[in-house]
Enzyme design. Structure first.
Site, PDB file in Angstrom:
ATOM      1  N   ASN A 175     -13.365  16.528  56.433  1.00  0.00           N
ATOM      2  CA  ASN A 175     -13.972  15.197  56.504  1.00  0.00           C
ATOM      3  C   ASN A 175     -14.959  15.204  57.676  1.00  0.00           C
ATOM      4  O   ASN A 175     -14.553  15.105  58.829  1.00  0.00           O
ATOM      5  CB  ASN A 175     -12.856  14.149  56.714  1.00  0.00           C
ATOM      6  CG  ASN A 175     -13.412  12.754  56.934  1.00  0.00           C
ATOM      7  OD1 ASN A 175     -14.600  12.505  56.697  1.00  0.00           O
ATOM      8  ND2 ASN A 175     -12.567  11.831  57.377  1.00  0.00           N
TER       9      ASN A 175
ATOM     10  N   LYS B 245     -17.085  13.015  58.431  1.00  0.00           N
ATOM     11  CA  LYS B 245     -17.398  11.666  58.938  1.00  0.00           C
ATOM     12  C   LYS B 245     -18.916  11.532  59.104  1.00  0.00           C
ATOM     13  O   LYS B 245     -19.650  12.078  58.283  1.00  0.00           O
ATOM     14  CB  LYS B 245     -16.634  11.387  60.238  1.00  0.00           C
ATOM     15  CG  LYS B 245     -15.149  11.732  60.105  1.00  0.00           C
ATOM     16  CD  LYS B 245     -14.308  11.256  61.246  1.00  0.00           C
ATOM     17  CE  LYS B 245     -12.860  11.659  60.981  1.00  0.00           C
ATOM     18  NZ  LYS B 245     -11.920  11.106  61.922  1.00  0.00           N
TER      19      LYS B 245
ATOM     20  N   HIS C  85      -9.910   5.532  54.071  1.00  0.00           N
ATOM     21  CA  HIS C  85      -9.756   6.139  55.398  1.00  0.00           C
ATOM     22  C   HIS C  85      -9.545   5.035  56.436  1.00  0.00           C
ATOM     23  O   HIS C  85     -10.158   3.968  56.348  1.00  0.00           O
ATOM     24  CB  HIS C  85     -10.987   6.981  55.745  1.00  0.00           C
ATOM     25  CG  HIS C  85     -10.761   7.829  56.953  1.00  0.00           C
ATOM     26  ND1 HIS C  85     -10.825   7.314  58.226  1.00  0.00           N
ATOM     27  CD2 HIS C  85     -10.412   9.135  57.080  1.00  0.00           C
ATOM     28  CE1 HIS C  85     -10.535   8.281  59.088  1.00  0.00           C
ATOM     29  NE2 HIS C  85     -10.284   9.392  58.427  1.00  0.00           N
TER      30      HIS C  85
ATOM     31  N   GLU D 145     -10.614   4.604  59.308  1.00  0.00           N
ATOM     32  CA  GLU D 145     -11.835   4.120  59.988  1.00  0.00           C
ATOM     33  C   GLU D 145     -12.537   3.075  59.129  1.00  0.00           C
ATOM     34  O   GLU D 145     -13.109   2.113  59.636  1.00  0.00           O
ATOM     35  CB  GLU D 145     -12.761   5.312  60.307  1.00  0.00           C
ATOM     36  CG  GLU D 145     -12.236   6.077  61.511  1.00  0.00           C
ATOM     37  CD  GLU D 145     -12.526   7.566  61.509  1.00  0.00           C
ATOM     38  OE1 GLU D 145     -13.419   8.014  60.773  1.00  0.00           O
ATOM     39  OE2 GLU D 145     -11.840   8.284  62.257  1.00  0.00           O
TER      40      GLU D 145
ATOM     41  N   GLU E  67      -2.287  10.054  57.177  1.00  0.00           N
ATOM     42  CA  GLU E  67      -2.939  10.234  58.474  1.00  0.00           C
ATOM     43  C   GLU E  67      -2.499   9.124  59.421  1.00  0.00           C
ATOM     44  O   GLU E  67      -3.012   7.998  59.347  1.00  0.00           O
ATOM     45  CB  GLU E  67      -4.459  10.139  58.319  1.00  0.00           C
ATOM     46  CG  GLU E  67      -5.063  11.168  57.402  1.00  0.00           C
ATOM     47  CD  GLU E  67      -6.560  11.341  57.665  1.00  0.00           C
ATOM     48  OE1 GLU E  67      -6.959  12.445  58.006  1.00  0.00           O
ATOM     49  OE2 GLU E  67      -7.303  10.360  57.538  1.00  0.00           O
TER      50      GLU E  67
ATOM     51  N   GLY F 254      -8.144  12.213  65.815  1.00  0.00           N
ATOM     52  CA  GLY F 254      -9.078  12.486  66.908  1.00  0.00           C
ATOM     53  C   GLY F 254      -8.471  12.390  68.301  1.00  0.00           C
ATOM     54  O   GLY F 254      -9.202  12.340  69.278  1.00  0.00           O
TER      55      GLY F 254
ATOM     56  N   SER G 272      -5.706  15.271  63.861  1.00  0.00           N
ATOM     57  CA  SER G 272      -5.657  16.323  64.887  1.00  0.00           C
ATOM     58  C   SER G 272      -5.144  17.671  64.391  1.00  0.00           C
ATOM     59  O   SER G 272      -4.497  18.400  65.140  1.00  0.00           O
ATOM     60  CB  SER G 272      -4.855  15.844  66.104  1.00  0.00           C
ATOM     61  OG  SER G 272      -5.537  14.774  66.729  1.00  0.00           O
TER      62      SER G 272
HETATM   63  P1  PGA Z   1      -9.263  14.539  63.039  1.00  0.00           P
HETATM   64  O1  PGA Z   1      -9.643  13.509  61.872  1.00  0.00           O
HETATM   65  O2  PGA Z   1      -8.886  15.844  62.374  1.00  0.00           O
HETATM   66  O3  PGA Z   1     -10.521  14.668  63.859  1.00  0.00           O
HETATM   67  O4  PGA Z   1      -8.136  13.963  63.790  1.00  0.00           O
HETATM   68  C1  PGA Z   1      -8.951  13.490  60.655  1.00  0.00           C
HETATM   69  C2  PGA Z   1      -9.473  12.392  59.761  1.00  0.00           C
HETATM   70  O5  PGA Z   1      -9.843  11.323  60.275  1.00  0.00           O
HETATM   71  O6  PGA Z   1      -9.522  12.547  58.549  1.00  0.00           O
END
Ligand code: PGA
Length: 246
Positions: A10, A12, A95, A97, A162, A168, A208
């Site tokens: 992903n 983003k 997601h 976000e 997640e 992150g 992460s």
């Molecule tokens: P990350 O993000 O691996 O940077 O923690 C995962 C995601 O948001 O899908």
């Protein structure tokens, strides 16, 4: 029960620079692998999608969202059939976000999932609790999973668990917790959709994931792969993650 394993990148709102180089090196790595242990899917921003799909035919690609309508006065949005029209095969929906910044609701996500499936896209549906919701995690996950249509082919949907607090941050739940939560998600799905669906659907972990923790996470018996954010933007690291399955 053999379920399909997925390693999904992903990107983003990243990857504008050197996107092709990144995809090419991941693709080369996948071609050279003797054992094809997981399906690898890359989800770049919309602006890169069409060009990357045309240039790198051996890879699979996904969008990071789609609208539930097929066309119309929805400034800034992209529909599922638009994604399909450029030979995109997957789409990330729900997601955290987008749930946070775009205020996506369960009802809206239900419509998006239906539209994506009607357009023959495979949906990567994200669920997960916030830090302050850990104590009521099961209720939160149940509510988020209730956006799934009741009649659904387990091959057309991938669940990505997640925990929002792990995205992150470099923090992850304990391995035991990850496995237990995935098992719980399967049991929720068995009640919500069907036993057969719950046995066949792939449930990925995200938040992460990196080259240092991927072997431990990806070999848990209830984990069927990973949705990777930050670490998917570094080709060496992402390739190590792809190579983590035993
Ligand atoms: P990350 O993000 O691996 O940077 O923690 C995962 C995601 O948001 O899908």
């Amino acid at each position: 029960m053999k379920r399909t394993k997925y390693t999904i990148a992903n990107w983003k709102m990243n990857g504008q620079k050197d996107s092709y180089k990144l995809v090419k090196s991941i693709s080369n790595y996948c071609q050279k692998m003797k054992r094809k242990t997981s399906k690898v899917v890359i989800c770049p921003p919309f602006t890169l999608l069409s060009e990357l799909i045309k240039k790198e035919k051996k890879m699979k690609f996904g969008g990071q969202d789609c609208h539930y309508m097929s066309e119309g006065a929805y400034t800034g949005s992209i529909s599922a059939n638009m994604l399909k029209s450029i030979n995109c095969e997957y789409v990330i929906l729900g997601h955290s976000e987008r749930r946070t910044y775009q205020k996506e609701t369960s009802q809206e996500l239900n419509l998006k999932i239906q539209s994506a499936i009607n357009n023959n896209l495979t949906v990567i549906y994200c669920i997960g609790e916030k830090l302050e919701e850990i104590k009521k995690r099961n209720t939160i996950l149940k509510k988020q999973l209730s956006s799934l249509p009741r009649k659904i082919d387990p091959k057309k949907i991938i669940i990505a668990y997640e925990p929002v607090w792990a995205i992150g941050t470099g923090k992850i739940p304990s391995l035991n917790d990850i496995n237990k939560i995935h098992e719980k998600i399967r049991s929720i799905l068995s009640n919500l959709v069907s036993l057969s669906f719950s046995k066949h659907v792939s449930i990925l972990y995200g938040g992460s994931v990196n080259a240092a923790n991927s072997i431990d996470i990806l070999n848990l018996n209830h984990v069927d792969g990973a949705l990777v954010g930050g670490a998917s933007l570094k080709s060496k690291e992402f390739c190590k993650i792809i190579d983590s399955y035993r």
